[in-house]
Design a protein around this motif. Structure first.
Motif, PDB file in Angstrom:
ATOM      1  N   PHE A 192       7.739  35.305  30.836  1.00 59.41           N
ATOM      2  CA  PHE A 192       7.057  36.133  31.839  1.00 59.41           C
ATOM      3  C   PHE A 192       6.858  37.546  31.306  1.00 59.41           C
ATOM      4  CE2 PHE A 192      11.585  36.533  32.491  1.00 59.41           C
ATOM      5  CZ  PHE A 192      11.782  37.875  32.768  1.00 59.41           C
ATOM      6  N   ASN A 240       2.404  37.688  37.106  1.00 57.86           N
ATOM      7  CA  ASN A 240       3.382  36.666  36.725  1.00 57.86           C
ATOM      8  C   ASN A 240       3.304  35.441  37.631  1.00 57.86           C
ATOM      9  OD1 ASN A 240       4.741  37.639  34.405  1.00 57.86           O
ATOM     10  ND2 ASN A 240       5.911  39.083  35.649  1.00 57.86           N
ATOM     11  N   ARG A 282       2.689  30.756  29.648  1.00 57.29           N
ATOM     12  CA  ARG A 282       4.047  30.194  29.669  1.00 57.29           C
ATOM     13  C   ARG A 282       4.149  28.927  28.824  1.00 57.29           C
ATOM     14  NH1 ARG A 282       3.822  31.442  35.325  1.00 57.29           N
ATOM     15  NH2 ARG A 282       5.105  33.277  35.810  1.00 57.29           N
TER      16      ARG A 282
END
Length: 349
Positions: free
Chosen positions: A184, A305, A314
């Motif tokens: 993140f 995020n 991610r």
């Protein structure tokens, strides 16, 4: 004088189709030529793309040759560096040193990261003064990295012995090439809190490869009187709107001060170098700013995020095959020992 020969209107009409046919034939010939040239050009482009795709990647040592920009001034001038100020003044005979893992993202990966930065800067109205670390002033893609040491200083006659020590530590560590997965976005400041970095946190890999490399890096630094990175009570600082709003997170605290280079001593006690490191302490810096992040910026970062655009980020997995040691402008590539199945010796060397 011979009289002029008169032709009938029908004879004039007979010649017109012949002329028109010649013009049409000429036009068709031009079109066929252009079509052929276009086809040849298309084939040539495809062949060129195929050749480029088949080219092997450049060796890691090639990038090391161009790891530093040329020096443009003999003294610290913030105007030449976007307002940045040198924290440790340059001292003749001391060599700035850094241990890190280097990542060269693909074009697709750069696209993802640039999209994230553009979205964040756009939502903040473009007034943040965010300086990207993804590209040079000329637009060339730059390598990114995960730090394994703080900026440290070595004396001239310590450079080779420090490299030998670090290389020996890596060879006997048993740390093999490994992968990390991106996690993140977060804000992190430097030790002096003069710059704030927008970073991409990475998850700790299997077998704690990052922690093991950090520990051997810290042992090497401490052996030369240099401060460790992420030591207990001295991790890199996570950012909040103000330092009083929450206790320090992942950052060096001010009671841990850099020491001047000294002669090599015995290896520090294990209790000194067995760090307690947060699971998300390791990170990759994407951009920086001289302005402390505000509550609004923290809120916007949380929104990004939580957004769908972070799913692909991610999913990024980064492989590391070696450790980089930079002393001054010279970069040394220190390969991680490989597995026996990869065709090396029984001890992985």
């Amino acid at each position: 004088m011979a009289s002029l020969v008169q032709y009938s209107d029908s004879e004039e009409d007979d010649t017109t189709p012949s002329i028109q046919g010649q013009e049409a034939s000429l036009q068709n010939g031009i079109k066929r030529k252009r079509s052929t040239e276009s086809s040849i050009g298309s084939v040539a482009r495809k062949q060129k793309e195929s050749i480029v795709a088949d080219l092997p990647p450049l060796p890691s040592s090639f990038h090391d040759l161009y790891a530093s920009a040329s020096r443009v001034s003999t003294h610290d001038d913030p105007a030449l560096h976007g307002g940045r100020k040198r924290v440790a003044p340059h001292v003749e005979g001391q060599w700035a040193t850094h241990i890190y893992l280097e990542w060269h993202p693909s074009n697709a990966e750069f696209g993802m990261l640039e999209s994230i930065l553009a979205a964040f800067d756009g939502h903040m109205g473009g007034h943040l003064g965010l300086q990207s670390l993804l590209c040079s002033d000329l637009g060339a893609h730059l390598p990114l990295h995960i730090s394994l040491s703080r900026p440290i200083a070595l004396l001239t006659d310590q450079r080779q012995s420090f490299q030998d020590l670090l290389e020996a530590e890596i060879n006997k560590s048993g740390v093999r090439p490994f992968e990390v997965q991106c996690s993140f976005l977060d804000w992190v400041s430097n030790y002096e809190q003069t710059r704030w970095f927008l970073v991409l946190r990475v998850a700790r890999p299997a077998e704690d490869a990052l922690i093991r490399l950090l520990r051997l890096s810290n042992r090497s630094a401490l052996a030369y009187g240099q401060p460790p990175l992420y030591a207990e009570g001295s991790q890199e600082t996570g950012i909040a709107p103000a330092p009083r709003d929450r206790p320090r997170g992942n950052g060096p605290q001010r009671n841990v001060r850099a020491r001047r280079p000294c002669s090599q001593s015995s290896t520090p006690k294990p209790s000194v170098v067995e760090e307690k490191v947060s699971n998300d302490a390791f990170h990759i810096s994407l951009a920086w700013t001289l302005e402390r992040p505000t509550a609004e910026m923290m809120s916007e970062l949380k929104s990004i995020n939580d957004s769908d655009r972070m799913k692909d980020v991610r999913g990024l997995r980064i492989q590391f095959l070696s450790v980089k040691l930079k002393i001054g402008n010279a970069v040394k590539d220190l390969p991680l020992p490989v597995r026996v199945t990869e065709g090396r010796g029984l001890i992985g060397k």
